[in-house]
Design an enzyme around this catalytic site. Structure first.
Site, mmCIF file in Angstrom:
data_model
loop_
_atom_site.group_PDB
_atom_site.id
_atom_site.type_symbol
_atom_site.label_atom_id
_atom_site.label_comp_id
_atom_site.label_asym_id
_atom_site.label_seq_id
_atom_site.Cartn_x
_atom_site.Cartn_y
_atom_site.Cartn_z
ATOM 1 N N SER A 12 -21.237 -2.391 70.152
ATOM 2 C CA SER A 12 -22.109 -1.231 70.389
ATOM 3 C C SER A 12 -23.499 -1.561 69.890
ATOM 4 O O SER A 12 -23.870 -1.234 68.772
ATOM 5 C CB SER A 12 -21.557 0.010 69.689
ATOM 6 N N THR A 55 -23.719 -4.557 60.253
ATOM 7 C CA THR A 55 -23.541 -4.637 61.704
ATOM 8 C C THR A 55 -24.332 -3.515 62.376
ATOM 9 O O THR A 55 -24.675 -2.510 61.739
ATOM 10 C CB THR A 55 -22.057 -4.499 62.106
ATOM 11 N N CYS A 56 -24.593 -3.706 63.639
ATOM 12 C CA CYS A 56 -25.178 -2.645 64.472
ATOM 13 C C CYS A 56 -24.059 -2.041 65.319
ATOM 14 O O CYS A 56 -24.112 -2.064 66.553
ATOM 15 C CB CYS A 56 -26.281 -3.222 65.361
ATOM 16 N N SER A 57 -23.047 -1.543 64.651
ATOM 17 C CA SER A 57 -21.864 -1.039 65.343
ATOM 18 C C SER A 57 -21.330 0.190 64.629
ATOM 19 O O SER A 57 -21.499 0.338 63.407
ATOM 20 C CB SER A 57 -20.785 -2.121 65.404
ATOM 21 N N GLY A 118 -26.585 3.596 65.223
ATOM 22 C CA GLY A 118 -25.354 3.321 64.489
ATOM 23 C C GLY A 118 -25.402 1.947 63.825
ATOM 24 O O GLY A 118 -25.688 0.940 64.461
#
Length: 220
Positions: A12, A55-57, A118
């Protein structure tokens, strides 16, 4: 030494993917396994004291699940306490991925309703220096080991052929113990030569004969 493990490869990464409830489960599992291996690899360096994993999740498989797998795979690193990981941020981690309530409170996650796409942050802190306990045990065992036992054993032939290193000192040991005294060898040139002034030249000629006088005609 501090290390930042920023796992940019996340499923994501944009707002469109965040909004979609359906995800590629196989790819998500593959990414989570790769991210776990990155963190564990960073922990192998002995000078590293702190690791920040982000993380970018928003997916648990890439966030809390990775943290739980890392904690279960090793014992030298533990989660950094909450007061060291953005303590003022209200949204913390989820307990549903293998983390306890206390562990989940040590990590940070955000959602689109927080005004972001997120992301997730967790910190790992080394508890003890790498291999310190093992090195201490080896040093203790070495200090208690008999040093003579560490030498290779000699066979009979090698023992007989080995030179007797104490032989030159045995005479002195017997003398100190009251045994027979070693015979002192006479040194050459013990007699001192006479000085040149003490030599008197001889007046006699040795081995020389006077020539016979020739008779002349006048004598006859």
């Amino acid at each position: 030494m501090d290390v930042l493990v920023d796992s940019y490869i996340a499923l994501s990464q944009d707002a469109d993917q965040v909004a979609k409830p359906e995800t590629d489960k196989a790819r998500l599992a593959s990414l989570a396994e790769f991210q776990t291996s990155i963190v564990l690899h960073a922990m192998r360096f002995p000078n590293i004291k702190r690791i920040s994993y982000s993380t970018c999740s928003v997916h648990e498989e890439e966030n809390e699940a990775v943290v739980a797998r890392v904690l279960a795979a090793q014992s030298e690193f533990a989660l950094a306490p909450r007061d060291q990981v953005i303590p003022s941020w209200p949204r913390r981690g989820l307990e549903s991925s293998g983390l306890t309530e206390e562990q989940a409170a040590c990590v940070v996650r955000t959602l689109p309703e927080d005004g972001t796409n997120g992301f997730f942050v967790a910190g790992f802190v080394r508890q003890t220096p790498a291999d310190l306990n093992r090195i201490r045990e080896e040093l203790r065992a070495l200090a208690n080991t008999d040093k003579s036992a560490m030498l290779p054993p000699k066979d009979d032939a090698e023992a007989e052929a080995a030179p007797d290193m104490d032989a030159p000192y045995r005479g002195n040991k017997r003398k100190a113990a009251g045994g027979a005294k070693p015979v002192k060898k006479e040194k050459k040139h013990d007699k001192k030569p006479k000085p040149a002034s003490a030599v008197v030249p001889s007046t006699k000629s040795k081995g020389k004969k006077r020539p016979k006088r020739k008779e002349s005609v006048a004598d006859s």
